[in-house]
Write a protein that holds these residues in place. Sequence first.
Motif, PDB file in Angstrom:
ATOM      1  N   ASN A  93       0.818  -1.204   0.000  1.00 30.26           N
ATOM      2  CA  ASN A  93       0.000   0.000   0.000  1.00 30.26           C
ATOM      3  C   ASN A  93       0.854   1.257   0.000  1.00 30.26           C
ATOM      4  O   ASN A  93       0.503   2.259  -0.635  1.00 30.26           O
ATOM      5  N   CYS A  96       4.122  -0.093  -3.386  1.00 29.47           N
ATOM      6  CA  CYS A  96       3.330  -0.435  -4.572  1.00 29.47           C
ATOM      7  C   CYS A  96       4.110  -0.264  -5.871  1.00 29.47           C
ATOM      8  O   CYS A  96       3.587   0.224  -6.872  1.00 29.47           O
ATOM      9  N   ALA A 110      -4.270  -2.139  -7.468  1.00 30.31           N
ATOM     10  CA  ALA A 110      -5.036  -3.216  -6.832  1.00 30.31           C
ATOM     11  C   ALA A 110      -4.517  -4.578  -7.263  1.00 30.31           C
ATOM     12  O   ALA A 110      -4.461  -5.522  -6.478  1.00 30.31           O
ATOM     13  N   GLU A 114      -2.945  -7.628  -4.998  1.00 31.91           N
ATOM     14  CA  GLU A 114      -3.427  -9.000  -5.135  1.00 31.91           C
ATOM     15  C   GLU A 114      -2.266  -9.946  -5.431  1.00 31.91           C
ATOM     16  O   GLU A 114      -2.196 -11.060  -4.891  1.00 31.91           O
ATOM     17  N   HIS A 219      -7.351  -7.090   0.983  1.00 23.61           N
ATOM     18  CA  HIS A 219      -7.379  -6.497  -0.357  1.00 23.61           C
ATOM     19  C   HIS A 219      -8.542  -5.514  -0.490  1.00 23.61           C
ATOM     20  O   HIS A 219      -8.392  -4.412  -1.044  1.00 23.61           O
ATOM     21  N   THR A 223      -7.930  -1.424  -0.963  1.00 19.76           N
ATOM     22  CA  THR A 223      -8.286  -0.933  -2.294  1.00 19.76           C
ATOM     23  C   THR A 223      -9.632  -0.228  -2.336  1.00 19.76           C
ATOM     24  O   THR A 223      -9.869   0.573  -3.227  1.00 19.76           O
ATOM     25  N   PHE A 228      -5.249   4.394  -1.804  1.00 26.23           N
ATOM     26  CA  PHE A 228      -3.853   3.977  -1.806  1.00 26.23           C
ATOM     27  C   PHE A 228      -2.960   5.168  -1.476  1.00 26.23           C
ATOM     28  O   PHE A 228      -3.208   6.291  -1.872  1.00 26.23           O
ATOM     29  N   SER A 232      -0.947   6.930  -8.067  1.00 23.62           N
ATOM     30  CA  SER A 232      -1.173   6.150  -9.281  1.00 23.62           C
ATOM     31  C   SER A 232      -0.626   6.853 -10.505  1.00 23.62           C
ATOM     32  O   SER A 232      -0.290   6.212 -11.502  1.00 23.62           O
TER      33      SER A 232
END
Length: 247
Positions: A93, A96, A110, A114, A219, A223, A228, A232
């Motif tokens: 998190n 990443c 995400a 996973e 998860h 998410t 997060f 991104s």
Amino acid sequence: MQETVPNAFGFAHLWASGDLVSHSVAYILAAMSIASWYLILAKAWDWYRTRRAASAVAGFWAATSVSEGIEKLRQGGEDSPYAQLAEQANCCNHECEAVTGRLASRFDPAEQMERALRQQLSTTQAGMENGLTLLATTGATAPFVGLFGTVWGIYHALVAIGISGQAALEKVAGPVGEALIMTAAGLAVALPAVFAYNAFTRANRVVLADLDAFAHDLHAFFTVGKPFVANSAQIHPMRARAATGAA
């Protein structure tokens, strides 16, 4: 004073009447028994610690922060698989794969989490299944090892009959008794290993299902339950430019 006659069916007499092959079979069965019982006790202790660690999951969700929740999971054991999953999710998190240029950075955040949780589950499953192959092998082969000792003992009995020319009890008592003991020893080694293998296989299946459910909850929490930490736009600059262009 009357002289004591040694018992032809006594263990000492049977061992003394054996040869290298029968002694080797006995040593192999003893080694298989020691190894299987060591694994049985070790796996039982691991299962107890895992169940104790599972009781701390409620404390994780009752915590006010992720770090506090992970600390509560650690109270159930430093090597708690639940704590390892939570730490892996928390680490993903924050980081990443934020550095561009890596293959993993092309995944959606995400999907990266996973992937990290799935890898941790695979590592935990491999550790839980460690040693089960030896238990299965012991349960499957120990009766045949004992049967080999039985056949060898009967062979000795037939040889004794052939040499003496008569089937006298004192001639065949030792080899026949040795053969019966080998049969019983093979079953005594195999049965605990088979029972333990079936019990631990079922216990692992239950624990892995619980871990899988906890991983899904983690998860969903990281998410959906909160945004997060990783940016991104840094992870997927091409997607960010595409979204800006579309706007």
